[in-house]
Design a protein around this motif. Sequence first.
Motif, PDB file in Angstrom:
ATOM      1  N   PRO A   1     -13.581 -13.086  44.541  1.00 19.56           N
ATOM      2  CA  PRO A   1     -12.934 -13.993  43.910  1.00 19.56           C
ATOM      3  C   PRO A   1     -12.181 -13.348  42.443  1.00 19.56           C
ATOM      4  O   PRO A   1     -12.455 -12.346  41.915  1.00 19.56           O
ATOM      5  CB  PRO A   1     -14.059 -14.786  43.414  1.00 19.56           C
ATOM      6  N   TYR A   2     -10.841 -14.222  42.232  1.00 18.77           N
ATOM      7  CA  TYR A   2     -10.219 -13.643  41.039  1.00 18.77           C
ATOM      8  C   TYR A   2      -9.802 -14.647  40.421  1.00 18.77           C
ATOM      9  O   TYR A   2      -9.058 -15.620  41.172  1.00 18.77           O
ATOM     10  CB  TYR A   2      -8.741 -12.466  41.753  1.00 18.77           C
ATOM     11  N   SER A   3     -10.141 -14.861  38.987  1.00 22.18           N
ATOM     12  CA  SER A   3      -9.426 -15.710  38.392  1.00 22.18           C
ATOM     13  C   SER A   3      -8.145 -15.770  37.492  1.00 22.18           C
ATOM     14  O   SER A   3      -7.532 -16.697  36.847  1.00 22.18           O
ATOM     15  CB  SER A   3     -10.407 -16.411  37.462  1.00 22.18           C
ATOM     16  N   GLY A   4      -7.771 -14.329  37.233  1.00 22.12           N
ATOM     17  CA  GLY A   4      -6.647 -14.195  36.551  1.00 22.12           C
ATOM     18  C   GLY A   4      -6.961 -13.888  35.072  1.00 22.12           C
ATOM     19  O   GLY A   4      -6.551 -13.666  34.202  1.00 22.12           O
ATOM     20  N   SER A   5      -8.463 -13.747  34.753  1.00 19.53           N
ATOM     21  CA  SER A   5      -9.100 -13.761  33.239  1.00 19.53           C
ATOM     22  C   SER A   5      -8.446 -12.238  32.792  1.00 19.53           C
ATOM     23  O   SER A   5      -8.697 -12.155  31.529  1.00 19.53           O
ATOM     24  CB  SER A   5     -10.642 -13.613  33.352  1.00 19.53           C
ATOM     25  N   ASP A   6      -8.318 -11.317  33.681  1.00 21.85           N
ATOM     26  CA  ASP A   6      -7.806 -10.203  32.837  1.00 21.85           C
ATOM     27  C   ASP A   6      -6.394 -10.316  32.432  1.00 21.85           C
ATOM     28  O   ASP A   6      -6.266  -9.935  31.173  1.00 21.85           O
ATOM     29  CB  ASP A   6      -7.739  -8.987  34.098  1.00 21.85           C
ATOM     30  N   LEU A   7      -5.500 -11.052  33.003  1.00 18.85           N
ATOM     31  CA  LEU A   7      -4.058 -11.340  32.300  1.00 18.85           C
ATOM     32  C   LEU A   7      -4.327 -12.346  31.081  1.00 18.85           C
ATOM     33  O   LEU A   7      -3.508 -12.000  30.084  1.00 18.85           O
ATOM     34  CB  LEU A   7      -3.181 -11.647  33.381  1.00 18.85           C
ATOM     35  N   ARG A   8      -5.258 -13.222  31.088  1.00 20.59           N
ATOM     36  CA  ARG A   8      -5.200 -14.139  30.082  1.00 20.59           C
ATOM     37  C   ARG A   8      -5.884 -13.497  28.915  1.00 20.59           C
ATOM     38  O   ARG A   8      -5.598 -13.622  27.710  1.00 20.59           O
ATOM     39  CB  ARG A   8      -6.322 -15.423  30.486  1.00 20.59           C
ATOM     40  N   LEU A   9      -6.825 -12.567  28.972  1.00 15.55           N
ATOM     41  CA  LEU A   9      -7.155 -11.634  28.056  1.00 15.55           C
ATOM     42  C   LEU A   9      -6.438 -10.880  27.252  1.00 15.55           C
ATOM     43  O   LEU A   9      -6.266 -10.854  26.252  1.00 15.55           O
ATOM     44  CB  LEU A   9      -8.678 -10.811  28.537  1.00 15.55           C
TER      45      LEU A   9
END
Length: 212
Positions: free
Chosen positions: A101-109
């Motif tokens: 699964p991938y939420s996009g939290s790396d970009l959000r961070l």
Amino acid sequence: MPRTLDLAPRVRARLERRRSRARAKVLWMDAVALLESPRPEERAAGRDVLRRLIADHPGQVLDLGWAHALLGDACERDGLDDEAERHYRRCDELERDPNGPYSGSDLRLAELILRGDQDELYREADALLDRLEHAETRRLTGAGHRYRFTVARARLCARLGRDDEAAAYAVAALGLSAGVSSLAPDGYESIPSRGDAEVMLEMHDLIDWARS
């Protein structure tokens, strides 16, 4: 009789796991409903439910990474940036499987680090964006996601003194926003919207700076 006695603990354990999953599911639904509220106090209650869910039922959360992502999003919406950063970072740690699964939290961070002008964390943001661009390109899905990535890259390169790179990413961002006008989501200052006039002007400034 001995066989019945041997099975009883396993049956009890199975029933307890089912109850735990049921409780976790109810908490998850309660949290999501509260976080969608326009009332700050109800969103705060939703964050508390999510914190409880992560702490008390980590093995029963549908996906622990998504729980941290949702809590990070909820914290950022209401200005709790330090906590949001922690949850985005934890979510990123849990999403290292490229097929998971991938939420996009790396970009959000990375976007949150940039918005907060946390220059001591710029190298971390650079590593996150570099990984997205070169190692996990499949995660950059959709024009909106790629646009946010290129804006973040342009901003970060400019702050690290890599002006030519900043200009190249700014050109890419302008290309992805051409002919598009969309509103940024309320409460998320770190997320640029495609076609936003201020962001487009900022990208033009980065290009002009590199050429000067």
